[in-house]
Design a protein around this motif. Sequence first.
Motif, PDB file in Angstrom:
ATOM      1  N   GLY A  35      13.087  -2.076 -38.276  1.00  9.57           N
ATOM      2  CA  GLY A  35      13.566  -3.069 -37.800  1.00  9.57           C
ATOM      3  C   GLY A  35      13.532  -4.358 -38.764  1.00  9.57           C
ATOM      4  O   GLY A  35      12.945  -4.143 -39.707  1.00  9.57           O
ATOM      5  N   TRP A  36      14.423  -5.397 -38.532  1.00 10.83           N
ATOM      6  CA  TRP A  36      14.484  -6.613 -39.550  1.00 10.83           C
ATOM      7  C   TRP A  36      14.058  -7.754 -38.581  1.00 10.83           C
ATOM      8  O   TRP A  36      14.376  -8.014 -37.546  1.00 10.83           O
ATOM      9  CB  TRP A  36      15.730  -6.834 -39.949  1.00 10.83           C
ATOM     10  CG  TRP A  36      16.117  -5.874 -41.211  1.00 10.83           C
ATOM     11  CD1 TRP A  36      17.212  -4.844 -41.004  1.00 10.83           C
ATOM     12  CD2 TRP A  36      15.821  -5.854 -42.466  1.00 10.83           C
ATOM     13  NE1 TRP A  36      17.314  -4.042 -41.882  1.00 10.83           N
ATOM     14  CE2 TRP A  36      16.592  -4.732 -43.210  1.00 10.83           C
ATOM     15  CE3 TRP A  36      15.186  -6.763 -43.373  1.00 10.83           C
ATOM     16  CZ2 TRP A  36      16.706  -4.558 -44.225  1.00 10.83           C
ATOM     17  CZ3 TRP A  36      15.327  -6.340 -44.723  1.00 10.83           C
ATOM     18  CH2 TRP A  36      15.920  -5.558 -45.366  1.00 10.83           C
ATOM     19  N   PHE A  37      13.152  -8.617 -39.142  1.00  9.20           N
ATOM     20  CA  PHE A  37      12.787  -9.813 -38.554  1.00  9.20           C
ATOM     21  C   PHE A  37      12.873 -10.536 -39.872  1.00  9.20           C
ATOM     22  O   PHE A  37      13.103 -10.634 -40.926  1.00  9.20           O
ATOM     23  CB  PHE A  37      11.270  -9.572 -38.438  1.00  9.20           C
ATOM     24  CG  PHE A  37      10.929  -8.788 -37.135  1.00  9.20           C
ATOM     25  CD1 PHE A  37      10.900  -7.491 -37.258  1.00  9.20           C
ATOM     26  CD2 PHE A  37      10.548  -9.401 -35.811  1.00  9.20           C
ATOM     27  CE1 PHE A  37      10.476  -6.684 -36.119  1.00  9.20           C
ATOM     28  CE2 PHE A  37      10.267  -8.463 -34.780  1.00  9.20           C
ATOM     29  CZ  PHE A  37      10.266  -7.046 -35.095  1.00  9.20           C
ATOM     30  N   ARG A  38      12.887 -12.088 -39.595  1.00 15.28           N
ATOM     31  CA  ARG A  38      12.810 -13.186 -40.520  1.00 15.28           C
ATOM     32  C   ARG A  38      11.985 -14.355 -39.867  1.00 15.28           C
ATOM     33  O   ARG A  38      11.541 -14.428 -38.724  1.00 15.28           O
ATOM     34  CB  ARG A  38      14.333 -13.637 -40.435  1.00 15.28           C
ATOM     35  CG  ARG A  38      14.983 -14.407 -39.141  1.00 15.28           C
ATOM     36  CD  ARG A  38      16.391 -14.528 -39.562  1.00 15.28           C
ATOM     37  NE  ARG A  38      16.961 -15.317 -38.505  1.00 15.28           N
ATOM     38  CZ  ARG A  38      18.260 -15.551 -38.211  1.00 15.28           C
ATOM     39  NH1 ARG A  38      19.089 -15.188 -38.968  1.00 15.28           N
ATOM     40  NH2 ARG A  38      18.612 -16.175 -36.921  1.00 15.28           N
ATOM     41  N   GLN A  39      11.595 -15.111 -40.985  1.00 15.10           N
ATOM     42  CA  GLN A  39      10.495 -16.170 -40.403  1.00 15.10           C
ATOM     43  C   GLN A  39      11.241 -17.536 -41.427  1.00 15.10           C
ATOM     44  O   GLN A  39      11.177 -17.510 -42.581  1.00 15.10           O
ATOM     45  CB  GLN A  39       9.457 -16.063 -40.616  1.00 15.10           C
ATOM     46  CG  GLN A  39       8.406 -17.194 -40.229  1.00 15.10           C
ATOM     47  CD  GLN A  39       7.064 -16.768 -40.611  1.00 15.10           C
ATOM     48  OE1 GLN A  39       6.390 -15.601 -41.145  1.00 15.10           O
ATOM     49  NE2 GLN A  39       5.947 -17.436 -39.740  1.00 15.10           N
TER      50      GLN A  39
END
Length: 127
Positions: A35-39
């Motif tokens: 998966g991809w996450f972002r902050q």
Amino acid sequence: QVQLVESGGGLVQDGASLRLSCAASGRSLDNIAMGWFRQAPGKEREFVASINRSGDRTYYADSVKGRFTISRDNAKNTMYLQMNNLKPEDTAVYYCAARITATGISVYYASRDYRYWGQGTQVTVSS
């Protein structure tokens, strides 16, 4: 163990496109969901997109649906995130994540579901 390295981030203008890559090493991706996450600065890490181990099931956050596409090439041990029509609110550090899974159809959208994480790549979208 799975080591993950993101690349492809950068500074772009509103409406531009970028493709992020996540190169994995340490084991085959055949039993790995990703998966991809972002902050963004001052915000919590948030889910972006996920893909099952074979690549035929995907799941997206509402904020990116229709603009971002997640894919993977298990032969190359690489996952991708094609980002089109980027907006300033997409500015963040993007992280790829992985977990071993025995279930072929499963996609995961909670950060706690993932065991392995990359160091992140910065995406900045200027208005």
